[in-house]
Write an enzyme that holds these catalytic residues in place. Structure first.
Site, PDB file in Angstrom:
ATOM      1  N   ASP A   1      -1.563  12.918 -10.955  1.00  0.00           N
ATOM      2  CA  ASP A   1      -1.338  11.474 -10.821  1.00  0.00           C
ATOM      3  C   ASP A   1      -0.428  10.951 -11.938  1.00  0.00           C
ATOM      4  O   ASP A   1      -0.406  11.499 -13.041  1.00  0.00           O
ATOM      5  CB  ASP A   1      -2.699  10.762 -10.869  1.00  0.00           C
ATOM      6  CG  ASP A   1      -2.631   9.354 -10.292  1.00  0.00           C
ATOM      7  OD1 ASP A   1      -1.606   9.000  -9.668  1.00  0.00           O
ATOM      8  OD2 ASP A   1      -3.612   8.599 -10.470  1.00  0.00           O
TER       9      ASP A   1
ATOM     10  N   ASN B   1      -2.641   8.225   1.242  1.00  0.00           N
ATOM     11  CA  ASN B   1      -1.263   8.013   0.773  1.00  0.00           C
ATOM     12  C   ASN B   1      -0.318   7.541   1.889  1.00  0.00           C
ATOM     13  O   ASN B   1       0.791   7.067   1.614  1.00  0.00           O
ATOM     14  CB  ASN B   1      -0.702   9.265   0.097  1.00  0.00           C
ATOM     15  CG  ASN B   1      -1.283   9.517  -1.291  1.00  0.00           C
ATOM     16  OD1 ASN B   1      -1.470  10.652  -1.709  1.00  0.00           O
ATOM     17  ND2 ASN B   1      -1.586   8.441  -2.027  1.00  0.00           N
TER      18      ASN B   1
END
Ligand code: IPE
Ligand code: IPE
Ligand code: MG
Length: 226
Positions: free
Chosen positions: A15, A63
């Site tokens: 991330d 996502n």
């Protein structure tokens, strides 16, 4: 280092690509591009770490909520990564595995992945990429499959997870300072040790992995015993 202190299966929530780019005034796509370079370096550094399987969270079922342009940038990076790195995987004995509903991706990516899986099948170290992956969906599907066979037991569910052929996750690393699991390997991490680092993913290198493995080696795992 005693065997029990060795992480066999390491999972990473990669991330912070967006923030990495933002800090430099660059488009998010550049952050993702540098993120792929970090993956390449890390995979090259696995030799000698004792890691048998590295599972990388590349694209979650959530996502898809991102703007179309970013989703398409990420898919294009997947395409170019397979093109540029497949031969190296084969040469280095890396077995590629995909976890998640990857067959729902664009047909050309599905075809590329099928080819990549076939060509790396003989590899001894596994790099599993989580693509269109969501742990809750995975567990629900596994429970459904177990029910069809008979009893819904933890063992029966486990046999139907994408990771059925992998050892349990020993160590989870998440970069970028966020402290959450974001629907990643919820079942498989029942007794995983977790390390959260502030480093943004494009800056996470082989030394950072070594450091995490050192921290892991000093942890006492109890599994509910004493
Ligand atoms: C991780 O970086 C890559 C993916 C989720 C595909 P992000 O894109 O989430 O970066 P941040 O969290 O916005 O910084
Ligand atoms: C998790 O990161 C998914 C991947 C790294 C592929 P996100 O950036 O999507 O997670 P949230 O939205 O911060 O929980
Ligand atoms: Mg993020």
């Amino acid at each position: 280092m005693p065997e029990e202190n060795q992480a066999r299966h390491v999972a990473i929530i990669m991330d912070g690509n967006g923030r990495w780019a933002k800090r430099r005034g660059l488009p998010r796509a550049m952050g993702h591009k540098r993120g792929v370079e970090a993956v390449r370096k890390l995979v090259r550094s696995l030799e000698g770490t004792g890691i048998e399987c590295l599972t990388l969270y590349a694209f979650s079922t959530e996502n898809w909520k991102r703007p179309e342009e970013e989703v398409s940038d990420l898919m294009n990076l997947m395409r170019s990564f397979i093109r540029s790195d497949l031969e190296e995987f084969v040469a280095n004995g890396v077995r590629l595995k995909i976890v998640g509903d990857w067959r729902a991706l664009d047909p050309d990516i599905v075809a590329m992945l099928e080819d990549a899986l076939e060509r790396t099948a003989g590899g001894t170290r596994t790099v599993a990429v989580a693509l269109n992956y969501g742990a809750q969906q995975e567990i629900a599907a596994a429970a459904r499959a177990a029910a069809e066979e008979g009893e819904i037991t933890p063992e029966a569910i486990e046999r139907h997870l994408f990771t059925a052929d992998l050892p349990p996750v020993d160590l989870l690393i998440r970069t970028s300072g966020e402290v959450r699991l974001s629907n990643f390997l919820l079942w498989q991490m029942a007794y995983a040790e977790m390390i959260f680092v502030d480093t943004l993913w494009p800056d996470f290198g082989p030394e950072d992995l070594r450091k995490a493995l050192d921290v892991f080696a000093k942890r006492e795992r109890r599994y509910g015993g004493r």
